[in-house]
Design a protein around this motif. Sequence first.
Motif, PDB file in Angstrom:
ATOM      1  N   GLU A  60     -60.819 -53.254  39.568  1.00 51.82           N
ATOM      2  CA  GLU A  60     -59.972 -53.500  40.642  1.00 51.82           C
ATOM      3  C   GLU A  60     -59.033 -54.901  40.431  1.00 51.82           C
ATOM      4  O   GLU A  60     -58.158 -54.789  40.909  1.00 51.82           O
ATOM      5  N   SER A  61     -59.726 -55.770  39.445  1.00 55.62           N
ATOM      6  CA  SER A  61     -58.728 -56.763  39.308  1.00 55.62           C
ATOM      7  C   SER A  61     -59.163 -57.423  37.982  1.00 55.62           C
ATOM      8  O   SER A  61     -60.331 -57.231  37.373  1.00 55.62           O
ATOM      9  N   ALA A  62     -58.636 -58.572  37.246  1.00 53.24           N
ATOM     10  CA  ALA A  62     -59.109 -59.097  36.170  1.00 53.24           C
ATOM     11  C   ALA A  62     -60.069 -59.928  36.253  1.00 53.24           C
ATOM     12  O   ALA A  62     -61.155 -60.030  35.498  1.00 53.24           O
ATOM     13  N   VAL A  63     -60.390 -60.356  37.565  1.00 49.26           N
ATOM     14  CA  VAL A  63     -61.637 -61.368  37.899  1.00 49.26           C
ATOM     15  C   VAL A  63     -62.877 -60.204  37.854  1.00 49.26           C
ATOM     16  O   VAL A  63     -63.951 -60.527  37.032  1.00 49.26           O
ATOM     17  N   GLU A  64     -62.662 -59.043  38.264  1.00 53.92           N
ATOM     18  CA  GLU A  64     -64.003 -57.856  38.271  1.00 53.92           C
ATOM     19  C   GLU A  64     -64.067 -57.528  36.833  1.00 53.92           C
ATOM     20  O   GLU A  64     -65.198 -57.400  36.469  1.00 53.92           O
ATOM     21  N   CYS A  65     -63.034 -57.385  35.994  1.00 55.58           N
ATOM     22  CA  CYS A  65     -63.108 -57.133  34.468  1.00 55.58           C
ATOM     23  C   CYS A  65     -63.934 -58.508  33.874  1.00 55.58           C
ATOM     24  O   CYS A  65     -64.873 -58.273  32.980  1.00 55.58           O
ATOM     25  N   THR A 127     -58.949 -64.447  34.796  1.00 58.62           N
ATOM     26  CA  THR A 127     -58.537 -65.036  35.723  1.00 58.62           C
ATOM     27  C   THR A 127     -57.288 -64.388  36.772  1.00 58.62           C
ATOM     28  O   THR A 127     -56.674 -63.743  35.702  1.00 58.62           O
ATOM     29  N   ARG A 128     -57.056 -64.554  37.906  1.00 63.71           N
ATOM     30  CA  ARG A 128     -56.073 -64.150  38.414  1.00 63.71           C
ATOM     31  C   ARG A 128     -54.724 -64.463  38.166  1.00 63.71           C
ATOM     32  O   ARG A 128     -53.619 -64.069  38.277  1.00 63.71           O
ATOM     33  N   ASN A 129     -54.722 -65.622  37.386  1.00 65.58           N
ATOM     34  CA  ASN A 129     -53.527 -66.227  37.130  1.00 65.58           C
ATOM     35  C   ASN A 129     -52.946 -66.461  35.667  1.00 65.58           C
ATOM     36  O   ASN A 129     -52.125 -66.842  35.328  1.00 65.58           O
TER      37      ASN A 129
END
Length: 143
Positions: A60-65, A127-129
């Motif tokens: 779903e996102s880099a964080v979930e990865c 991280t998201r950034n």
Amino acid sequence: MTDTMNEMLLDEFISELIAEVQTTYQITLSKTNIIDLESSTASKFSRHLIVHFPRQQLFESAVECGVFVKQLVGRLAEEVATSVLKEKCPILAQYLFLYTKEQSLVVGEDGDKDRDKACFVDTGVFTRNRIFRLMGSMKYGKD
């Protein structure tokens, strides 16, 4: 480490990555699902793995990865501590955690010299950034 040892380390890590994906998500992968991008220099080991799931599944996102990668590293660390990993992946067990050049020796209260180790897998990139770079691009100011 020699180039041969680096390749053996990555081979064992990829095998464990494939096993973790199977256990966690019941998705069967092979090494053909993984693209290994090398950006190592004479002084720095740097590899980037891109995993293509067979039915185009995505995190779903880099964080979930990152949660998944931290789970994998946590399992591997536990298996290093219990010597389980040494039996199946001896190179990975030996080099999962390494001393870095930046870390200096710390002298403990009992006079023993000790250094912290860091995992060769950089879990801080999820991280998201974080900025995604394209092939041929580089960090600002780097040649």
